[in-house]
Design an enzyme around this catalytic site. Structure first.
Site, mmCIF file in Angstrom:
data_model
loop_
_atom_site.group_PDB
_atom_site.id
_atom_site.type_symbol
_atom_site.label_atom_id
_atom_site.label_comp_id
_atom_site.label_asym_id
_atom_site.label_seq_id
_atom_site.Cartn_x
_atom_site.Cartn_y
_atom_site.Cartn_z
ATOM 1 N N ARG A 1 0.832 -1.218 0.000
ATOM 2 C CA ARG A 1 0.000 0.000 0.000
ATOM 3 C C ARG A 1 0.870 1.274 0.000
ATOM 4 N NH1 ARG A 1 -3.221 -3.707 -0.682
ATOM 5 N NH2 ARG A 1 -5.304 -3.830 0.220
ATOM 6 N N SER B 1 -10.724 -1.000 3.228
ATOM 7 C CA SER B 1 -9.955 -1.132 4.475
ATOM 8 C C SER B 1 -9.560 0.254 4.963
ATOM 9 C CB SER B 1 -8.665 -1.916 4.240
ATOM 10 O OG SER B 1 -8.931 -3.195 3.770
ATOM 11 N N GLU C 1 -5.076 3.516 6.482
ATOM 12 C CA GLU C 1 -4.670 3.330 5.083
ATOM 13 C C GLU C 1 -5.214 4.483 4.230
ATOM 14 O OE1 GLU C 1 -6.362 1.123 1.545
ATOM 15 O OE2 GLU C 1 -5.669 -0.524 2.812
HETATM 16 N N1 EPU Z 1 -10.317 -11.214 10.000
HETATM 17 C C1 EPU Z 1 -11.016 -11.304 11.187
HETATM 18 N N2 EPU Z 1 -12.031 -10.418 11.396
HETATM 19 C C2 EPU Z 1 -12.377 -9.465 10.502
HETATM 20 C C3 EPU Z 1 -11.651 -9.368 9.300
HETATM 21 C C4 EPU Z 1 -10.604 -10.264 9.067
HETATM 22 O O1 EPU Z 1 -10.736 -12.154 12.036
HETATM 23 O O2 EPU Z 1 -13.316 -8.718 10.770
HETATM 24 C C5 EPU Z 1 -9.256 -12.214 9.728
HETATM 25 C C6 EPU Z 1 -9.731 -13.201 8.657
HETATM 26 O O3 EPU Z 1 -10.417 -14.281 9.203
HETATM 27 C C7 EPU Z 1 -8.432 -13.643 8.032
HETATM 28 C C8 EPU Z 1 -7.571 -12.400 8.134
HETATM 29 O O4 EPU Z 1 -8.146 -11.577 9.137
HETATM 30 O O5 EPU Z 1 -7.812 -14.638 8.776
HETATM 31 C C9 EPU Z 1 -7.479 -11.679 6.813
HETATM 32 O O6 EPU Z 1 -8.772 -11.247 6.408
HETATM 33 P P1 EPU Z 1 -9.183 -10.928 4.890
HETATM 34 O O7 EPU Z 1 -8.826 -12.056 4.018
HETATM 35 O O8 EPU Z 1 -10.588 -10.450 4.879
HETATM 36 O O9 EPU Z 1 -8.193 -9.776 4.465
HETATM 37 P P2 EPU Z 1 -7.695 -8.477 5.227
HETATM 38 O O10 EPU Z 1 -6.269 -8.661 5.605
HETATM 39 O O11 EPU Z 1 -8.639 -8.120 6.305
HETATM 40 C C10 EPU Z 1 -6.721 -7.382 3.049
HETATM 41 C C11 EPU Z 1 -6.790 -6.086 2.323
HETATM 42 C C12 EPU Z 1 -8.109 -5.959 1.565
HETATM 43 C C13 EPU Z 1 -8.189 -7.116 0.586
HETATM 44 C C14 EPU Z 1 -8.088 -8.434 1.360
HETATM 45 C C15 EPU Z 1 -8.021 -9.623 0.461
HETATM 46 C C16 EPU Z 1 -5.447 -4.536 3.587
HETATM 47 C C17 EPU Z 1 -5.438 -3.354 4.501
HETATM 48 N N3 EPU Z 1 -6.649 -4.986 3.253
HETATM 49 O O12 EPU Z 1 -7.741 -7.379 4.043
HETATM 50 O O13 EPU Z 1 -8.069 -4.751 0.829
HETATM 51 O O14 EPU Z 1 -9.392 -7.079 -0.142
HETATM 52 O O15 EPU Z 1 -6.855 -8.445 2.155
HETATM 53 O O16 EPU Z 1 -6.783 -9.659 -0.179
HETATM 54 O O17 EPU Z 1 -4.389 -5.017 3.216
HETATM 55 C C18 EPU Z 1 -8.679 -2.458 0.795
HETATM 56 O O18 EPU Z 1 -7.467 -2.200 0.770
HETATM 57 O O19 EPU Z 1 -9.545 -1.543 0.770
HETATM 58 C C19 EPU Z 1 -9.105 -3.843 0.892
HETATM 59 C C20 EPU Z 1 -10.382 -4.183 1.040
#
Ligand code: EPU
Length: 341
Positions: free
Chosen positions: A162, A241, A337
């Protein structure tokens, strides 16, 4: 080009925050952009793309320039690859679908990300194991100061998680006007390494297990996952995010992990791990919490939402509560972010 005054930006930011621009103009070509910049040299300026990665906490006392350059085309191709160029104001998701319709591979995992093409390099957008930097060739950008046009190659963008040169070394100096991506025409590098994608594909087509999915199938799976977790800004104001996933030194992480053995983490280098902020926020008890019209989304704790008439300041206050609670619970600092204006 008409310069409007005291212009509401409510429909120009995906949080749906009411804030006014002192002046506002939409530009539709590089030539128009150059003219506006030349004619308003001494004015304070604010560059607005799709408005999908910012939180407006006050009115903007500047000339807001909305980059609305449209057009996409194939620049070059051979048997294996195609170089496609999109103008900055094209909607990202529509651009991704256009590439998939022509069986051009590389952007499918980034389906349905809100915003415009021109802002994608700024924060090296990414999802489901893919980032812009993997297919980005170059972008053209104009200096605000004296309208010089420069091409930034992939390595000159200094992409990180990012992050890019546009958020750091040359912050607020350039306006990106177009971007070129190199995509595959065959031997697509289908990436289903992100667990959720595999699960979604198997749900849709159980017989196909072991077979390589098509670009369209991967895109549809990503769209289904995003729709199930992430609110549609047209229905519920949000900016994706709100926080970045924090990156910790392994030595620091190990101490925290001893206290919270169930904490999720991903190795990102020999010395660093990334911890999902969504998990931290959920475990800190904040998922789904609402404070007036501002809140933390019920399906994805990384996303802050505007239930209707929240002000930017109210969303910012919620973000501070989240940061403080996560710090008090785990001793981990999480950073926004989105750009806070
Ligand atoms: N998780 C939780 N609770 C939540 C959300 C997530 O426990 O409320 C846990 C999930 O179970 C999983 C881990 O966190 O084990 C990762 O969750 P997820 O796959 O939803 O991805 P994220 O890390 O929360 C990132 C990006 C998203 C992108 C997703 C998928 C960032 C800041 N965010 O989210 O990007 O869509 O991975 O690749 O890196 C964005 O930047 O606007 C965005 C949506």
């Amino acid at each position: 080009m008409e310069i409007l005054t005291n212009f509401s930006l409510k429909n120009f930011n995906t949080f749906g925050i009411e804030a006014k621009a002192k002046q506002f103009v939409a530009v539709h070509s590089s030539a128009e952009l150059k003219t506006i910049l030349e004619q308003n040299k001494s004015q304070k300026k604010f560059i607005l793309g799709g408005g999908s990665n910012m939180l407006l906490t006050k009115d903007i006392d500047a000339l807001v320039i909305h980059v609305d350059l449209k057009g996409k085309k194939i620049k070059e191709e051979n048997d294996d690859f195609v170089w496609v160029e999109s103008q900055a104001g094209e909607n990202w998701h529509e651009f991704v679908l256009w590439t998939i319709d022509q069986n051009f591979g590389g952007l499918e995992n980034m389906s349905l990300i809100p915003g415009n093409v021109g802002t994608t390099p700024v924060q090296n957008i990414g999802a489901y194991g893919t980032e812009i930097k993997d297919t980005f060739v170059s972008c053209e950008a104009m200096t605000i100061e004296n309208q010089e046009v420069k091409t930034f190659t992939n390595s000159e963008c200094h992409f990180g998680y990012r992050e890019s040169v546009f958020k750091n070394e040359v912050k607020n100096q350039y306006i990106i006007t177009s971007v070129v991506f190199k995509l595959t025409k065959r031997n697509h590098k289908i990436n289903t390494s992100y667990g959720d994608i595999k699960v979604e594909l198997a749900k849709n087509n159980p017989e196909a297990s072991g077979q390589t999915p098509t670009l369209k199938e991967v895109s549809n799976a990503v769209i289904a996952i995003r729709k199930s977790k992430l609110p549609d800004p047209k229905e519920l104001g949000n900016s994706g995010s709100f926080f970045k996933n924090p990156i910790l030194l392994k030595t620091d992480f190990e101490k925290i992990h001893q206290k919270f053995p169930e904490m999720r983490f991903f190795d990102i280098s020999e010395t660093e791990v990334k911890v999902p902020a969504g998990w931290l926020i959920e475990q800190a008890g904040l998922k789904g919490k609402r404070f007036g019209d501002a809140g933390i989304h019920k399906n994805q704790a990384l996303v802050l939402v505007n239930y209707g008439n929240a002000t930017g300041q109210e969303i910012l206050n919620v973000s501070k509560i989240v940061q403080e609670t996560v710090f008090d619970t785990f001793g981990i600092q999480i950073e926004a972010e989105v750009n806070i204006i």
